[in-house]
Design a protein around this motif. Sequence first.
Motif, PDB file in Angstrom:
ATOM      1  N   MET A 282      11.897   6.055   1.983  1.00 15.45           N
ATOM      2  CA  MET A 282      10.761   6.997   2.335  1.00 15.45           C
ATOM      3  C   MET A 282      10.927   8.328   1.920  1.00 15.45           C
TER       4      MET A 282
ATOM      5  N   GLU B  61      -0.352   8.985  12.714  1.00 16.65           N
ATOM      6  CA  GLU B  61       0.337   8.624  11.413  1.00 16.65           C
ATOM      7  C   GLU B  61       1.676   9.085  11.282  1.00 16.65           C
TER       8      GLU B  61
ATOM      9  N   LEU C  11       5.216   6.862  11.000  1.00 16.19           N
ATOM     10  CA  LEU C  11       6.004   6.976   9.794  1.00 16.19           C
ATOM     11  C   LEU C  11       7.668   7.298  10.274  1.00 16.19           C
TER      12      LEU C  11
ATOM     13  N   GLU D 259       4.547  -0.993  10.369  1.00 15.66           N
ATOM     14  CA  GLU D 259       3.759  -1.493   9.134  1.00 15.66           C
ATOM     15  C   GLU D 259       2.531  -2.018   9.917  1.00 15.66           C
TER      16      GLU D 259
ATOM     17  N   TRP E 186       0.441   1.014  10.782  1.00 18.97           N
ATOM     18  CA  TRP E 186       0.025   1.829   9.543  1.00 18.97           C
ATOM     19  C   TRP E 186      -1.281   0.910   9.073  1.00 18.97           C
TER      20      TRP E 186
ATOM     21  N   HIS F 211      -4.545   1.910   6.321  1.00 20.61           N
ATOM     22  CA  HIS F 211      -3.537   2.067   4.846  1.00 20.61           C
ATOM     23  C   HIS F 211      -3.385   0.512   4.482  1.00 20.61           C
TER      24      HIS F 211
ATOM     25  N   ASP G 184      -1.262  -0.039   1.513  1.00 21.86           N
ATOM     26  CA  ASP G 184      -0.180  -0.399   1.561  1.00 21.86           C
ATOM     27  C   ASP G 184       0.873  -0.365   2.402  1.00 21.86           C
TER      28      ASP G 184
ATOM     29  N   LEU H  19       4.270   0.855   4.184  1.00 21.11           N
ATOM     30  CA  LEU H  19       4.586   2.086   4.632  1.00 21.11           C
ATOM     31  C   LEU H  19       6.021   2.502   3.936  1.00 21.11           C
TER      32      LEU H  19
ATOM     33  N   TYR I 220       7.317   2.900   1.151  1.00 18.88           N
ATOM     34  CA  TYR I 220       7.480   3.901   0.318  1.00 18.88           C
ATOM     35  C   TYR I 220       6.598   5.322   0.368  1.00 18.88           C
ATOM     36  N   ALA I 221       5.930   5.202   1.785  1.00 18.77           N
ATOM     37  CA  ALA I 221       5.407   6.316   2.086  1.00 18.77           C
ATOM     38  C   ALA I 221       6.384   7.510   2.492  1.00 18.77           C
TER      39      ALA I 221
END
Length: 964
Positions: free
Chosen positions: A99, A859, A863, A874, A877, A882, A884, A886, A888-889
């Motif tokens: 991340m 949010e 994260l 996940e 999120w 969202h 996608d 998370l 790679y958030a």
Amino acid sequence: MSETTPASGAADTATAPFRYSAPLAAEIESRWQDIWEKEGTFHAPNPAGDLADPAAADVAAKPHSFIMDMFPYPSGAGLHVGHPLGYIATDVFARYQRMNGYNVLHTLGYDSFGLPAEQYAVQTGTHPRVSTEANIANMRQQLRRLGLGHDPRRSIATIDPEYYRWTQWIFLQIFNSWYDEQAAKARPIAELVAEFENGTREVPGGRAWSELNGAEREDVLGEYRLAYAKEVPVNWCPGLGTVLSNEEVTADGRSERGNFPVFKSNLRQWMMRITAYSDRLIADLDLLDWPEAIKLQQRNWIGRSEGARVDFAVGERKITVFTTRPDTLFGATYMVLAPEHELVDTIVPAAWPEGTREAWTGGAATPAEAVTAYRAAAAAKSDVERQVEAKVKTGVFTGAYAVNPVSGEPVPVFIADYVLMGYGTGAIMAVPAHDHRDFAFARAFDLPMRCVVEPTDGRGEDPAGWDDAFDTYDSVIVNSAHDEGTEDGIALNGLRVVDAKAAVTAWLTARGIGEGTVNYRLRDWLFSRQRYWGEPFPIVYDEDGVMHALPESMLPVEVPQVDDYSPHTYDPYDSTSTPKTPLSRNEDWVNVELDLGDGPKTYRRETNTMPNWAGSCWYELRYIDPANREQVVDPANERYWLGPTEQKPGGGADLYVGGAEHAVLHLLYARFWHKVLHDLGHVSSVEPFHKLFNQGMITADVYRDERGFPVPAAEIEERDGQYFWQGEPVKREAGKMGKSLKNAVAPDEIADEYGADTLRLYEMSMGPLDVSRPWDTRAVVGSYRFLQRLWRNIVDEATGELVVTDEEPDEATLRALHKAVDGVRGDMAGLRFNTAVAKAIELNNYLVKRGSTPRSVAEQVVLMVAPLAPHIAEELWRRLGHGDSLAYAGYPVADPAYVVDETVTCVVQVKGKVKARLEVAPSISDAELEALALADPAVVAAIGGAEVRKVIARAPKLVNIVTG
């Protein structure tokens, strides 16, 4: 329902159908694990090769993080909750790094050759591969349920022929290499042969290389090769039918598995010349970010010591000793050889010398009988037993005398089991006045003593009245002169120890009877086992017994099928027996026709197998390039993941997590293999693991009945501070967790009751990662309730709708959020996951009390918690809108403006007493703070018109006013 299970019955489901419960957690976790697997969420691209991603940007330019767990062995018992502690920790850190923009390589393989599977095969007839692969499948399923973000494409097992093909290839690189001390590196053996052929290097023995036959040449090369076969003293266990390493022998001199007696025996074994790398293994520890305690263990295991090699004449022969105290040579009044020493048989006379004391003979009629009997007794002891201080010292006189090289006096030569062939030369000069063991031995056998280091404690120079040896470096030498004033004379009297060591070493060197040298405790690595379930050696022998390395095209040499997996065992006390390997039973495999370049010939395969350490010596390289069939690893991929940088000058994996029990053996062996590969140009990195972290253990209470046997911990009843099992009292003690202790808790049990995220969170919150901590099932519910509160702050339990608001967070909320983010980031980077969890809980509790959660804050909280509890994160999120994952958030970053307190409390003292407290800005200057304090009404009243003599302002927290 257990006492710790939160209410989640039918009534709750009816009133709160969307409450975070164990069934909901199971559904969320299973679904997200499937998504991660299907989408390849944790696939890490390589710069080159099969695992390169054409769609990715320039991977080589992206920062990387290679995170490893120590190789697990796939046990048939499965996992208990103590096993995943390190795996969860590395997963949390890997997710955090991902991340933060890193390309993260995190996978897990299986160290799957070994004795347990072989013994299970012996008992059941099940092929070891079948049971091992079943164990791997079960372990993979258990670990998958924990939500570990591994790249499954990179997972390997050491029993896979495609893997051990490269293990055998690396063995051949080591076999076909020698260590050039001048260049301080390994070089191909072909270069040594070329030097012998062209005469630039003298062939040992003085003959020309062209005059030697194949067997003679191989004997010469065997003294140089980094992997070689030789007759050496080994731990032979007739009851198991195999040779054991030192770590497989208990302190009682018995096998760790089966409790059979172990004997010392000279057998032909494969060895690795790890001793050639002793200095580099010590020096390169300075390149590593390892715990100092582990570095110290490695240094002590290698055991570098400076001293002198000294020759004592015994007739036409000589006994060479290594001593760190050559300054005490005049005090050497007897010598001791290890019972296995090769010179023993050659120096033993036919009869006892005249005047031999009865105590020296062991009651034997001749020296040969005494030596034979003592050797048999010593062979029944392990090296550990032989080194333990014994109240009764044992040994026998060989009947031979050596000559002290400085005094010219004869000194008797004994054999005794406290001297080992594994250290130094297997012989010692005994200086009983100044060595505690030698002193005890001399007293036991009425041997003479001479004081040669002046005592500083007032005891005098006559050892006859001493209770123990006098051992110090901080003194001067006495009684140490011979032929003083003559050309061959030597006088050390009056010299300090350091100066005397230099003087006597120079004297010995000048006369060719000694020299200064360095010795190591480390011995060459015993590298063969008489077992079935291990990597076969890629070596064959021709009809003359000359060994030949197989070409790379003939790899792998696969483990053959045999009718009986067990080694040939003997009477446990038959110390004269010798190994018969399981592989030798398959004659069709052993005797093979091959064309090694000079036409088809019949060869005999090596029937020993490699030890279970072999596969774990290089697995970091295969994680990098698991599908490469042309090279052990692509240089571009190795440089990217392991190559040296300014931050890690020796290169290596960025983080390696495992138990401290592997401090020496595995880590030392892996470092050795990696250095050889580096010297030969196969890898750019000098070291395999840059940063090492040792996680603690999860312990558990053990309950024992009156016989001392463990009873099931889950069935214990506690009444008034006492513990009972089936109505009978039992004793509780702290211990390890394990199936044999009947206190194991399976991770599946906790996941069933609370969910895997709860288990992850609890294990990370139990305490510092590097400290052992007790398991308490009753405490797991605390982590579960935190996740429930986190869920409620975002999701309505009755409708499943979001309850977050679109309001802008107030300043107090922003300060709480950013302080938490700042603290958690620091904790994550430092692997302080317990305090990271505490900060996340504190922030969540703040939001609960606040009464509403702004979407922007929700949010950031999700994260922040994601590495610790990825499934619920996940899911939340996704519910927050969202699309996608998370994974790679971006991890939240704190705003420094909100991390610093808006105001701080400044204490104002007048004449040492607190008179006011001011709320001031953290950035206030000393001058501004002084003015503010002097204007405060309470301070004005306290001063009362007195003269202010001095004001000491220490912004922003203190003002001290002195009046007078």
